[in-house]
Motif scaffolding. Structure first.
Motif, short mmCIF file in Angstrom:
data_model
loop_
_atom_site.label_atom_id
_atom_site.label_comp_id
_atom_site.label_asym_id
_atom_site.label_seq_id
_atom_site.Cartn_x
_atom_site.Cartn_y
_atom_site.Cartn_z
N VAL A 157 -10.56 1.97 -7.02
CA VAL A 157 -9.62 3.02 -7.43
C VAL A 157 -8.20 2.68 -6.96
CG1 VAL A 157 -11.43 4.79 -7.26
CG2 VAL A 157 -9.94 4.37 -5.29
N ARG A 158 -7.22 3.43 -7.50
CA ARG A 158 -5.87 3.45 -6.90
C ARG A 158 -5.64 4.89 -6.42
NH1 ARG A 158 -1.31 0.60 -10.45
NH2 ARG A 158 -0.03 1.40 -8.76
N SER A 159 -4.61 5.58 -6.94
CA SER A 159 -4.30 6.93 -6.40
C SER A 159 -4.90 8.07 -7.20
CB SER A 159 -2.79 7.16 -6.39
OG SER A 159 -2.15 6.20 -5.65
N ALA A 160 -5.14 7.84 -8.49
CA ALA A 160 -5.45 8.97 -9.38
C ALA A 160 -6.90 9.44 -9.27
CB ALA A 160 -5.13 8.59 -10.82
N ALA A 166 -13.39 0.67 -2.97
CA ALA A 166 -12.22 -0.15 -2.65
C ALA A 166 -10.99 0.48 -3.25
CB ALA A 166 -12.43 -1.56 -3.19
N ARG A 167 -9.94 0.58 -2.43
CA ARG A 167 -8.69 1.18 -2.87
C ARG A 167 -7.68 0.05 -3.03
NH1 ARG A 167 -4.18 2.85 -3.74
NH2 ARG A 167 -3.16 4.64 -2.78
N ALA A 168 -7.22 -0.14 -4.26
CA ALA A 168 -6.28 -1.24 -4.54
C ALA A 168 -4.86 -0.83 -4.14
CB ALA A 168 -6.34 -1.62 -6.02
N GLY A 169 -4.69 -0.61 -2.86
CA GLY A 169 -3.40 -0.18 -2.34
C GLY A 169 -3.55 0.15 -0.87
N VAL A 170 -2.58 0.91 -0.34
CA VAL A 170 -2.53 1.16 1.10
C VAL A 170 -3.26 2.46 1.47
CG1 VAL A 170 -0.99 1.65 3.03
CG2 VAL A 170 -0.37 -0.11 1.38
N GLY A 171 -2.67 3.61 1.05
CA GLY A 171 -3.14 4.92 1.52
C GLY A 171 -4.58 5.19 1.12
N LEU A 172 -5.33 5.82 2.03
CA LEU A 172 -6.73 6.16 1.73
C LEU A 172 -6.93 7.66 1.59
CD1 LEU A 172 -8.68 3.67 4.03
CD2 LEU A 172 -8.71 3.78 1.53
N SER A 216 -0.96 -5.42 0.66
CA SER A 216 -0.66 -5.91 -0.68
C SER A 216 0.70 -5.48 -1.20
CB SER A 216 -1.74 -5.42 -1.65
OG SER A 216 -1.82 -4.01 -1.60
N ASN A 217 1.08 -4.23 -0.90
CA ASN A 217 2.29 -3.71 -1.55
C ASN A 217 3.37 -3.27 -0.58
OD1 ASN A 217 1.49 -1.17 -0.63
ND2 ASN A 217 0.31 -0.75 -2.47
N ILE A 218 3.26 -3.71 0.67
CA ILE A 218 4.19 -3.15 1.67
C ILE A 218 5.64 -3.60 1.44
CG2 ILE A 218 2.48 -2.64 3.45
CD1 ILE A 218 3.17 -5.24 4.84
N ALA A 255 6.42 7.78 0.58
CA ALA A 255 5.13 7.64 1.28
C ALA A 255 4.06 8.48 0.57
CB ALA A 255 5.29 8.05 2.73
N ARG A 256 4.05 9.77 0.84
CA ARG A 256 3.10 10.65 0.18
C ARG A 256 3.74 12.02 -0.05
NH1 ARG A 256 0.84 6.96 -1.43
NH2 ARG A 256 -1.33 6.34 -1.22
N GLY A 257 3.45 12.59 -1.21
CA GLY A 257 3.96 13.92 -1.55
C GLY A 257 3.44 14.95 -0.56
N PRO A 293 8.26 7.99 -10.78
CA PRO A 293 6.86 8.44 -10.89
C PRO A 293 5.88 7.56 -10.08
CG PRO A 293 7.49 7.22 -12.86
CD PRO A 293 8.71 7.25 -11.98
N HIS A 294 5.92 7.68 -8.76
CA HIS A 294 5.05 6.92 -7.85
C HIS A 294 5.07 5.42 -8.21
CE1 HIS A 294 1.37 7.40 -5.00
NE2 HIS A 294 1.91 6.20 -4.85
N LEU A 295 6.28 4.87 -8.18
CA LEU A 295 6.47 3.46 -8.53
C LEU A 295 6.52 2.55 -7.31
CD1 LEU A 295 9.21 3.54 -11.35
CD2 LEU A 295 6.73 3.36 -11.59
N GLY A 296 6.29 3.14 -6.13
CA GLY A 296 6.47 2.38 -4.88
C GLY A 296 5.72 1.06 -4.85
N ALA A 297 4.55 1.01 -5.46
CA ALA A 297 3.75 -0.22 -5.40
C ALA A 297 3.82 -1.00 -6.71
CB ALA A 297 2.31 0.13 -5.10
N SER A 298 4.66 -0.53 -7.61
CA SER A 298 4.61 -1.08 -8.97
C SER A 298 5.51 -2.28 -9.19
CB SER A 298 4.92 0.03 -9.97
OG SER A 298 3.95 1.03 -9.86
#
Ligand code: NAD
Ligand code: MLT
Length: 311
Positions: A49-52, A70-76, A97-99, A231-233, A278-283
């Protein structure tokens, strides 16, 4: 013997998919569609997954074969790690991966709020040449308060040092000596709020950090402060920020994340001094490729019972 099944519930880089396809039966589902997700997890060994995709206890109840999420990013924060542990499911992410990408995006938002770049762009494309309306502020000599001096917070601090900013940070879990090495002065939250010309948020979303910057805190800041949250909403309370902007107690904000996502309408969007993405931080292509290949490797290791290193 049939191959283990990996369910990819959100977009993953082609490189990550190719790595998975070498060893596994790869299936796809739209993880934000609950009615599709729950039956789809029934016979899978791994879920990516990612965030959605909200990986809640309900998902584990439907997934009797599941061994790894598995989360393809940082936040869990979209994975119920406690429920996973109870269900005997391992949770892995791609913590580095996206820091760099996320740090660069926070700085892009900070510069955009300082110099009104999106507003000037939008006005000019409407045929309006408004120079004085979009007068901004310099970063040099200003104080930036970094909330959370972890992986991304450190990268942001290092980069902002090149702009000759004074850097202070609030992070009770970091040693003052480590911060000093980075040229950062650790301070209490209240001091950070009172002294900062810019505040940039790099905290995880936890019960402790949710609403950390609320109405009380936003009454302590300088009226000239610009606040960035990539970071997070919800770490910066949205209603409190809206009120502070309305009352002129905050000069601007750059927001990449929202309490509820996707977020296509918010009172915050109506402020001219708020810049949103629109949550582009890792994009970036680079970060998505790294996230895809890192989780593919972690899933392979986890499904073969091997140790999964912190990538
Ligand atoms: P990290 O775990 O490396 O750093 C977080 C820091 O926050 C740590 O140093 C920790 O000590 C500190 N912290 C935790 N609780 C705290 C509290 N209550 N008060 C003060 N400090 C506290 O995390 P990171 O990789 O730097 O990620 C930071 C945030 O950025 C996370 O929320 C992550 O989900 C988010 N993120 C967003 C995007 C995006 O697309 N916008 C991309 C990547 C990461
Ligand atoms: C993350 O936690 O890695 C980011 O929010 C990016 C993403 O969700 O893809």
């Amino acid at each position: 013997m049939s191959k283990p099944v990996v369910l990819v519930a959100e977009e993953l880089s082609p490189a990550g998919i190719a790595e998975l396809e070498a060893d596994f039966d790869v299936r796809h589902v739209d993880g934000s569609d609950r009615a599709a997700l729950l039956p789809a997890v029934a016979d899978v060994d791994a879920l990516i997954v990612r965030s959605a995709t909200k990986v809640t206890a309900e998902v584990f109840q439907h997934a009797s074969k599941l061994r790894v999420v598995a989360r393809a990013g940082v936040g869990l924060d979209n994975v119920d790690v406690e429920a996973a542990t109870k269900a005997g499911v391992m949770v892995v992410n791609a913590p580095t991966s996206n820091i760099v990408t996320a740090a660069e995006h926070a700085i892009a938002l900070l510069l955009a709020t300082a110099r009104n770049v999106p507003q000037g762009h939008a006005a000019l494309k409407q045929g309006e040449w408004k120079r004085s309306k979009y007068t901004g502020v310099e970063l040099q000599g200003k104080t930036v308060g970094v909330l959370g001096l972890g992986r991304i917070g450190v990268l942001v601090a290092q980069r902002l040092a090149a702009f000759d900013m004074n850097i202070i940070a609030y992070d009770p879990y970091v040693q003052a000596a480590r911060a000093a090495q980075l040229g950062v002065r650790l301070v209490g939250l209240e001091e950070l709020l009172r002294e900062s010309d810019f505040i940039t948020v790099h905290l995880p979303k936890t019960p402790e950090t949710l609403g950390l910057i609320g109405d009380r805190e936003l009454r302590m800041v300088k009226p000239s402060v610009r606040i960035v949250n990539a970071a997070r909403g919800g770490i910066v309370d949205e209603a409190a920020l809206d009120l502070a902007l309305k009352e002129g107690r905050v000069a601007g904000a750059g927001l990449d994340v929202f309490s509820t996502e996707p977020c296509t309408d918010s009172p915050l969007f109506h402020h001219d001094n708020v810049v949103v993405t629109p949550h582009l931080g890792a994009s970036t292509h680079e970060a998505q490729e790294k996230a895809g290949t890192q989780v593919a490797r972690s899933v392979r290791l986890a499904l073969s019972g091997e140790f999964v290193p912190d990538a």
